[in-house]
Design a protein around this motif. Structure first.
Motif, short mmCIF file in Angstrom:
data_model
loop_
_atom_site.label_atom_id
_atom_site.label_comp_id
_atom_site.label_asym_id
_atom_site.label_seq_id
_atom_site.Cartn_x
_atom_site.Cartn_y
_atom_site.Cartn_z
N ARG A 111 0.82 -1.20 0.00
CA ARG A 111 0.00 0.00 0.00
C ARG A 111 0.86 1.26 0.00
O ARG A 111 0.45 2.30 -0.53
N ALA A 112 2.06 1.15 0.54
CA ALA A 112 2.93 2.32 0.64
C ALA A 112 3.36 2.86 -0.72
O ALA A 112 3.70 4.05 -0.84
N ILE A 113 3.35 2.03 -1.76
CA ILE A 113 3.79 2.51 -3.07
C ILE A 113 2.67 3.18 -3.86
O ILE A 113 2.93 3.76 -4.92
N LEU A 114 1.44 3.14 -3.38
CA LEU A 114 0.31 3.66 -4.15
C LEU A 114 0.46 5.13 -4.54
O LEU A 114 0.20 5.49 -5.69
N PRO A 115 0.88 6.02 -3.63
CA PRO A 115 1.06 7.42 -4.05
C PRO A 115 2.10 7.58 -5.15
O PRO A 115 1.91 8.37 -6.08
N THR A 116 3.19 6.82 -5.07
CA THR A 116 4.23 6.90 -6.10
C THR A 116 3.71 6.41 -7.44
O THR A 116 3.93 7.03 -8.49
N VAL A 117 3.00 5.28 -7.42
CA VAL A 117 2.44 4.75 -8.67
C VAL A 117 1.43 5.74 -9.26
O VAL A 117 1.39 5.96 -10.47
N SER A 118 0.65 6.36 -8.40
CA SER A 118 -0.33 7.34 -8.89
C SER A 118 0.35 8.53 -9.56
O SER A 118 -0.11 9.02 -10.59
N ARG A 119 1.47 8.98 -8.99
CA ARG A 119 2.21 10.08 -9.61
C ARG A 119 2.77 9.66 -10.97
O ARG A 119 2.76 10.44 -11.93
N LEU A 120 3.25 8.44 -11.04
CA LEU A 120 3.78 7.94 -12.31
C LEU A 120 2.69 7.84 -13.36
O LEU A 120 2.90 8.19 -14.53
N ILE A 121 1.52 7.36 -12.97
CA ILE A 121 0.40 7.25 -13.90
C ILE A 121 0.03 8.62 -14.45
O ILE A 121 -0.15 8.80 -15.66
N ALA A 122 -0.08 9.60 -13.56
CA ALA A 122 -0.43 10.95 -13.99
C ALA A 122 0.62 11.52 -14.94
O ALA A 122 0.30 12.14 -15.96
N ALA A 123 1.90 11.29 -14.62
CA ALA A 123 2.98 11.80 -15.47
C ALA A 123 2.99 11.12 -16.83
O ALA A 123 3.27 11.76 -17.86
N CYS A 124 2.71 9.83 -16.85
CA CYS A 124 2.65 9.11 -18.12
C CYS A 124 1.53 9.65 -19.00
O CYS A 124 1.72 9.85 -20.21
N ARG A 125 0.40 9.89 -18.41
CA ARG A 125 -0.71 10.43 -19.21
C ARG A 125 -0.36 11.80 -19.77
O ARG A 125 -0.67 12.11 -20.92
N GLU A 126 0.31 12.61 -18.97
CA GLU A 126 0.70 13.94 -19.41
C GLU A 126 1.70 13.87 -20.57
O GLU A 126 1.67 14.69 -21.49
N ALA A 127 2.56 12.84 -20.53
CA ALA A 127 3.60 12.71 -21.55
C ALA A 127 3.14 11.92 -22.77
O ALA A 127 3.88 11.83 -23.75
N GLY A 128 1.96 11.32 -22.70
CA GLY A 128 1.47 10.53 -23.82
C GLY A 128 1.90 9.07 -23.79
O GLY A 128 1.86 8.37 -24.81
N VAL A 129 2.32 8.59 -22.62
CA VAL A 129 2.73 7.20 -22.43
C VAL A 129 1.53 6.36 -22.01
O VAL A 129 0.77 6.76 -21.12
N ARG A 130 1.34 5.20 -22.65
CA ARG A 130 0.20 4.34 -22.32
C ARG A 130 0.34 3.75 -20.92
O ARG A 130 1.45 3.48 -20.45
N VAL A 131 -0.80 3.51 -20.28
CA VAL A 131 -0.83 2.88 -18.96
C VAL A 131 -1.52 1.53 -19.10
O VAL A 131 -2.63 1.43 -19.64
#
Length: 223
Positions: free
Chosen positions: A49-69
């Motif tokens: 559960r501790a990694i959830l905020p980090t993964v969420s930040r990565l998901i948001a950054a990927c969407r901003e950059a045009g990287v598929r999730v």
């Protein structure tokens, strides 16, 4: 490029959002819930559960950059028709017979609400530890022109590492995000991360989320 060990990613310096995907492995209720599969095996889901905020930040950054999730989920059919005798034996041995844990028909199969899953994301359902086994994962990646994979999720030593190894054998370029992966076994987690970098990157490269986010931000600026 993304600063990583033992070399920067990708090796040829050509980081292309259209060819890159973030793979978010098995962040499901059954693994992160205090009453799920993982907890029933005696493991503390808190590191997961501790990694959830980090993964969420990565998901948001990927969407901003045009990287598929891409999300994966592990579980079996409700009728257990895809479960071998050995898997049924392990299920009984773990005290799970008669429960709906790790069944696709159960609430525990769903990705935890802290992770933002959108209609444009790709979801791959699997029964095995590796996302390539008995799934259409590779076909989807090839169809989308994806050649570079960023790995996150749980558990580092089992489903993440198995999928990573499968991807490397298929000649995908792979980066594992150290602080976006987790396991209930700290020793196994550390060993799995170390194994990525042996033999000058036998399983690709290892980076932390700060380096990945910086690379994604640069991709976004270029776009």
């Amino acid at each position: 490029m993304i600063h990583a060990k033992p070399f920067d990613f990708p090796y040829d310096g050509r980081l292309d959002a259209a060819k890159t995907a973030l793979v978010v492995i098995d962040l499901q209720e059954d693994f992160l819930s205090p009453t799920g599969y993982f907890a029933r095996h005696g493991y503390d889901p808190a590191p997961l559960r501790a990694i959830l905020p980090t993964v969420s930040r990565l998901i948001a950054a990927c969407r901003e950059a045009g990287v598929r999730v891409i999300h994966t989920r592990q579980g079996y059919r409700a009728d257990l028709a895809d479960m071998t005798p050995y898997e049924k034996w392990r299920r009984r041995r773990a005290g799970l017979e008669g429960t709906d844990i790790l069944l696709r028909s159960s609430p525990g199969f769903q990705i935890v609400p802290e992770i933002d899953v959108r209609p444009e994301d790709i979801v791959v359902d699997k029964t095995c530890n590796g996302a390539f086994t008995y799934t259409d994962f590779e076909h989807v990646l090839r169809a989308q022109g994806i050649t570079h994979l960023l790995f996150s999720g749980c558990t580092t030593d089992v489903c993440v590492h198995t999928t990573l190894r499968e991807a490397c054998d298929r000649n995908f370029q792979c980066l594992t995000i150290a602080d976006a992966c987790a396991s209930g076994d700290a020793y196994a987690h550390a060993a799995a991360l170390h194994m990525v970098t042996v033999e000058q990157g036998i399983f690709g490269v290892l980076a932390d989320s700060t380096a990945v986010l910086a690379g994604l931000a640069e991709l976004g600026r270029r776009a």
